[in-house]
Design an enzyme around this catalytic site. Structure first.
Site, PDB file in Angstrom:
ATOM      1  N   SER A  33       2.190  24.518   1.308  1.00 57.46           N
ATOM      2  CA  SER A  33       1.800  23.535   1.955  1.00 57.46           C
ATOM      3  C   SER A  33       1.595  22.379   1.003  1.00 57.46           C
ATOM      4  O   SER A  33       1.424  22.881  -0.138  1.00 57.46           O
ATOM      5  CB  SER A  33       0.513  23.539   2.820  1.00 57.46           C
ATOM      6  OG  SER A  33      -0.546  23.981   1.796  1.00 57.46           O
TER       7      SER A  33
ATOM      8  N   ASP B 191       6.415  23.754   3.011  1.00 52.71           N
ATOM      9  CA  ASP B 191       5.938  23.940   4.326  1.00 52.71           C
ATOM     10  C   ASP B 191       5.340  22.605   4.971  1.00 52.71           C
ATOM     11  O   ASP B 191       4.663  21.926   4.125  1.00 52.71           O
ATOM     12  CB  ASP B 191       4.749  24.996   4.576  1.00 52.71           C
ATOM     13  CG  ASP B 191       4.484  25.555   5.723  1.00 52.71           C
ATOM     14  OD1 ASP B 191       5.138  25.415   6.688  1.00 52.71           O
ATOM     15  OD2 ASP B 191       3.229  25.944   6.017  1.00 52.71           O
ATOM     16  N   HIS B 192       5.864  22.180   5.991  1.00 51.02           N
ATOM     17  CA  HIS B 192       5.430  20.808   6.702  1.00 51.02           C
ATOM     18  C   HIS B 192       5.454  19.765   5.707  1.00 51.02           C
ATOM     19  O   HIS B 192       4.672  18.911   5.458  1.00 51.02           O
ATOM     20  CB  HIS B 192       4.015  21.115   7.304  1.00 51.02           C
ATOM     21  CG  HIS B 192       3.900  21.766   8.465  1.00 51.02           C
ATOM     22  ND1 HIS B 192       4.638  21.559   9.647  1.00 51.02           N
ATOM     23  CD2 HIS B 192       3.613  23.168   8.825  1.00 51.02           C
ATOM     24  CE1 HIS B 192       4.487  22.385  10.494  1.00 51.02           C
ATOM     25  NE2 HIS B 192       4.103  23.654  10.006  1.00 51.02           N
TER      26      HIS B 192
ATOM     27  N   GLY C 112      -3.211  28.723  12.987  1.00 51.97           N
ATOM     28  CA  GLY C 112      -4.571  29.282  12.952  1.00 51.97           C
ATOM     29  C   GLY C 112      -4.628  30.512  14.095  1.00 51.97           C
ATOM     30  O   GLY C 112      -3.750  30.770  14.910  1.00 51.97           O
TER      31      GLY C 112
ATOM     32  N   HIS D 268       6.631  28.748  14.076  1.00 52.07           N
ATOM     33  CA  HIS D 268       5.257  28.577  13.131  1.00 52.07           C
ATOM     34  C   HIS D 268       4.178  29.124  13.912  1.00 52.07           C
ATOM     35  O   HIS D 268       4.169  29.719  15.023  1.00 52.07           O
ATOM     36  CB  HIS D 268       5.098  27.168  13.223  1.00 52.07           C
ATOM     37  CG  HIS D 268       5.976  26.507  11.869  1.00 52.07           C
ATOM     38  ND1 HIS D 268       5.474  26.011  10.632  1.00 52.07           N
ATOM     39  CD2 HIS D 268       7.149  26.356  12.040  1.00 52.07           C
ATOM     40  CE1 HIS D 268       6.389  25.581  10.052  1.00 52.07           C
ATOM     41  NE2 HIS D 268       7.600  25.622  10.893  1.00 52.07           N
TER      42      HIS D 268
HETATM   43  P1  13P Z   1      -0.248  30.345  10.949  1.00 49.65           P
HETATM   44  O1  13P Z   1      -1.518  30.133   9.919  1.00 49.65           O
HETATM   45  O2  13P Z   1      -1.053  30.420  12.409  1.00 49.65           O
HETATM   46  O3  13P Z   1      -0.094  32.051  10.356  1.00 49.65           O
HETATM   47  O4  13P Z   1       0.747  29.598  10.658  1.00 49.65           O
HETATM   48  C1  13P Z   1       1.621  29.598   9.515  1.00 49.65           C
HETATM   49  C2  13P Z   1       2.351  28.466   9.622  1.00 49.65           C
HETATM   50  O5  13P Z   1       3.054  28.222  10.728  1.00 49.65           O
HETATM   51  C3  13P Z   1       2.666  27.787   8.370  1.00 49.65           C
HETATM   52  O6  13P Z   1       3.489  26.699   8.632  1.00 49.65           O
END
Ligand code: 13P
Length: 287
Positions: free
Chosen positions: A49, A84-85, A178, A207
């Site tokens: 991230s 990520d994102h 989460g 995700h």
């Molecule tokens: P979780 O933290 O719910 O496992 O999701 C991870 C995620 O989608 C990262 O982009």
């Protein structure tokens, strides 16, 4: 050597299994995931991230560390290093830093702007041989203690973004990051089915892989999900193992305070979580 996620995801979609994306936060995390992937002969995607990138002192540090670690551990399974994102600026910084895969999350922009920015990044990633993930329909999650529901993506918007030539598509189907709240409605398989019908062979990304019941994971894979992201579950298993070690007073015994010893139970716990997920996703032996 780091590889684009394209080939591993094309094979996963065709073979009806999913490749796990496991997020990394430090050296121990990275080492645990890489060793588990190698042991299980599974392809793997390391997610970073923007926050984790900053924590590790920048994307260049992360790319250099992961690239060198793959080499020094003798990892031969395919490994993609994936933003990520990512924001638009973050995506460009990771392309520059040597990541092999990028997620541009334009889901918070109006769809036309998401399309325009994604299109520009498709051209850059194609030229450099990198894979690109786009997102349509936001993924819920906890912010300041309030858990927002995951929004379901519009299948026509998914098609418009898939047609830009992205490698993989993250589409909201009621999933959230989460822990899931007790009253979570579950994944919308109707939406997933409609998205797959419009996007054909495009590998779809799920995700919020933490806490989704096994039967829902399997059904999602059967409906075209070829990449599943897991972050919170590794964090929880790491924290739990570290807490037990400290509560047992081991950090105060002998050389238990040595950071290599102190972090070892957490690192082992991450290996166990990654193994469990790779087995569930069906990627074991697919490298
Ligand atoms: P979780 O933290 O719910 O496992 O999701 C991870 C995620 O989608 C990262 O982009």
């Amino acid at each position: 050597m780091l590889v684009s996620a394209k080939e591993m995801l094309t094979k996963a979609k065709a073979g009806h299994y999913a490749v796990g994306q496991f997020n990394i936060n430090n050296l121990e995390w990275t080492k645990s995931i890489l060793l588990t992937a190698q042991e299980l002969n599974s392809p793997v995607i390391l997610g970073v991230s923007e926050g984790a990138g900053k924590y590790m002192t920048g994307f260049k540090t992360v790319a250099a560390m992961v690239d060198a670690m793959v080499d020094s551990l003798g990892i031969t399974v395919p490994v993609a290093l994936h933003l990520d994102h990512g924001s638009y600026e973050g995506a460009k910084a990771c392309i520059e830093a040597g990541f092999s895969s990028i997620m541009f999350d334009g889901s918070h922009y109006p769809i036309d702007e998401n399309i325009a920015k994604t299109k520009e990044l498709v051209a850059i990633c194609n030229e450099k041989g990198l894979s690109l993930e786009a997102e349509v329909g936001s993924i819920g999650g906890e912010e300041d203690g309030v858990v927002g529901a995951g929004e379901c993506a519009d299948p026509d918007e998914c098609k418009a973004v898939a047609d830009l030539g992205v490698t993989m598509l993250a589409a909201g189907i009621g999933n959230i990051h989460g822990k899931y709240p007790d009253n979570w409605a579950g994944l919308s398989f109707e939406t997933l089915d409609a998205i797959q019908a419009k996007t054909g062979d495009m590998p779809l990304v799920l995700h919020g892989g933490t806490g989704i019941p096994e039967d829902m994971i399997k059904k999602a894979i059967s409906l075209g999900v070829a990449k599943i992201n897991v972050n919170t579950e590794c964090q929880l298993s790491f924290a739990e193992a570290t807490r037990k070690y400290i509560e047992a007073g081991k950090d105060l015994e002998g050389k238990g305070f040595d950071p290599r010893k102190l972090l070892a139970p957490g690192a082992e716990a991450i290996k166990a979580t990654v193994k469990e997920k790779m087995e569930l996703f069906g990627s074991v032996g697919k490298a």
